[in-house]
Design a protein around this motif. Structure first.
Motif, PDB file in Angstrom:
ATOM      1  N   ARG A 118       0.836  -1.205   0.000  1.00  0.00           N
ATOM      2  CA  ARG A 118       0.000   0.000   0.000  1.00  0.00           C
ATOM      3  C   ARG A 118       0.874   1.261   0.000  1.00  0.00           C
ATOM      4  O   ARG A 118       0.657   2.187  -0.802  1.00  0.00           O
ATOM      5  CB  ARG A 118      -0.924  -0.025   1.207  1.00  0.00           C
ATOM      6  CG  ARG A 118      -1.904   1.124   1.270  1.00  0.00           C
ATOM      7  CD  ARG A 118      -3.003   0.851   2.282  1.00  0.00           C
ATOM      8  NE  ARG A 118      -2.492   0.573   3.621  1.00  0.00           N
ATOM      9  CZ  ARG A 118      -2.528  -0.631   4.193  1.00  0.00           C
ATOM     10  NH1 ARG A 118      -3.021  -1.673   3.545  1.00  0.00           N
ATOM     11  NH2 ARG A 118      -2.067  -0.806   5.417  1.00  0.00           N
ATOM     12  N   LEU A 119       1.865   1.303   0.864  1.00  0.00           N
ATOM     13  CA  LEU A 119       2.727   2.472   0.957  1.00  0.00           C
ATOM     14  C   LEU A 119       3.571   2.648  -0.300  1.00  0.00           C
ATOM     15  O   LEU A 119       3.784   3.771  -0.775  1.00  0.00           O
ATOM     16  CB  LEU A 119       3.634   2.364   2.182  1.00  0.00           C
ATOM     17  CG  LEU A 119       2.949   2.484   3.547  1.00  0.00           C
ATOM     18  CD1 LEU A 119       3.937   2.225   4.664  1.00  0.00           C
ATOM     19  CD2 LEU A 119       2.314   3.859   3.706  1.00  0.00           C
TER      20      LEU A 119
ATOM     21  N   GLU B 188       1.618   4.052  -3.108  1.00  0.00           N
ATOM     22  CA  GLU B 188       1.307   5.465  -2.873  1.00  0.00           C
ATOM     23  C   GLU B 188       2.513   6.370  -3.082  1.00  0.00           C
ATOM     24  O   GLU B 188       2.405   7.437  -3.678  1.00  0.00           O
ATOM     25  CB  GLU B 188       0.788   5.651  -1.441  1.00  0.00           C
ATOM     26  CG  GLU B 188      -0.592   5.065  -1.179  1.00  0.00           C
ATOM     27  CD  GLU B 188      -0.980   5.167   0.277  1.00  0.00           C
ATOM     28  OE1 GLU B 188      -0.153   5.665   1.089  1.00  0.00           O
ATOM     29  OE2 GLU B 188      -2.106   4.749   0.629  1.00  0.00           O
ATOM     30  N   ARG B 189       3.698   5.904  -2.597  1.00  0.00           N
ATOM     31  CA  ARG B 189       4.851   6.803  -2.530  1.00  0.00           C
ATOM     32  C   ARG B 189       6.020   6.416  -3.430  1.00  0.00           C
ATOM     33  O   ARG B 189       6.876   7.247  -3.723  1.00  0.00           O
ATOM     34  CB  ARG B 189       5.373   6.869  -1.095  1.00  0.00           C
ATOM     35  CG  ARG B 189       4.327   7.195  -0.052  1.00  0.00           C
ATOM     36  CD  ARG B 189       4.980   7.151   1.316  1.00  0.00           C
ATOM     37  NE  ARG B 189       4.000   7.247   2.396  1.00  0.00           N
ATOM     38  CZ  ARG B 189       4.311   7.104   3.680  1.00  0.00           C
ATOM     39  NH1 ARG B 189       5.566   6.878   4.031  1.00  0.00           N
ATOM     40  NH2 ARG B 189       3.368   7.187   4.599  1.00  0.00           N
TER      41      ARG B 189
ATOM     42  N   GLU C 231       2.727   1.259   9.907  1.00  0.00           N
ATOM     43  CA  GLU C 231       1.462   1.125   9.188  1.00  0.00           C
ATOM     44  C   GLU C 231       0.743  -0.170   9.573  1.00  0.00           C
ATOM     45  O   GLU C 231      -0.492  -0.216   9.635  1.00  0.00           O
ATOM     46  CB  GLU C 231       1.729   1.140   7.679  1.00  0.00           C
ATOM     47  CG  GLU C 231       0.498   1.044   6.809  1.00  0.00           C
ATOM     48  CD  GLU C 231      -0.277   2.350   6.705  1.00  0.00           C
ATOM     49  OE1 GLU C 231      -1.347   2.346   6.090  1.00  0.00           O
ATOM     50  OE2 GLU C 231       0.216   3.366   7.245  1.00  0.00           O
TER      51      GLU C 231
END
Length: 204
Positions: free
Chosen positions: A21-22, A25-26, A39
């Protein structure tokens, strides 16, 4: 499965999901192990109890390794007695979890997006495929009784893993896709290989 083991699997899954997920996103370079642990609501120490690096967490358990029962059934000449069909059965265990298809579909779609965004992860994925290929070659050698100087188990395993990678690219991981569809795709790919490398028909 006991409560302790279920908790461990849940923690492992939470770390994998948090990392993916991270990263989506990044970007991989902008995500740290500490952030993944935070997280997932665990400590950094807990992260390293499950994974050595963030890349390992992102790749998770793909491809899966057939459990010992599946492997032994293949080595013993099963489950059908037909080598190609039995090889397909083993390959499918890398791809399809019949226990929770919905969850696996979601996982595979996420990792497909992940490797498209972060192609540097493909190297680690290919290394995993190689390790599984070595295990598969060993199982084929045991089943066929091949000696250490016989190249056929390695060649068959390499072909099988190539077909598996090809099949993974073709899968849509949709709700309408069932294990029978995966088996059909693998069988079709193996047939294409057989046709391509079959000796030319002799003219009378």
């Amino acid at each position: 499965m006991g409560l302790r083991e279920r908790k461990k699997q849940a923690t492992r899954r939470a770390l994998q999901e948090a990392g993916i997920r991270l990263t989506l996103e990044r970007g991989l370079e902008n995500v740290t192990v500490e952030e993944i642990a935070l997280e997932a609501d665990v400590s950094t120490r807990t992260f390293f109890n499950y994974f050595a690096t963030k890349e390992e967490a992102l790749l998770g358990d793909v491809p899966a390794t057939p459990d010992e029962q599946v492997r032994q059934a293949f080595v013993d000449g099963g489950p059908t007695g037909d080598f190609v069909e039995d090889l397909i059965t083993v390959l499918i265990t890398f791809l399809v979890s019949t226990e929770d298809l919905a969850t696996q579909r979601a996982d595979m779609l996420l990792r497909k997006k992940l490797t498209e965004r972060e192609p540097q992860l493909v190297r680690g994925l290919l290394a995993r495929f190689h390790n599984v290929e070595v295990e598969l070659a060993g199982a084929i050698a045991e089943r066929t009784g091949a000696g250490p100087d016989d190249d056929r188990p390695q060649l068959l395993a390499a072909a099988g893993m190539a077909v598996m990678r090809h099949t993974m690219k073709r899968l849509h991981y949709s709700e309408s896709e069932e294990p029978a569809d995966v088996r059909a795709k693998i069988r079709e790919a193996l047939r294409h290989l057989g046709e391509a490398f079959a000796p030319p028909a002799r003219e009378d």
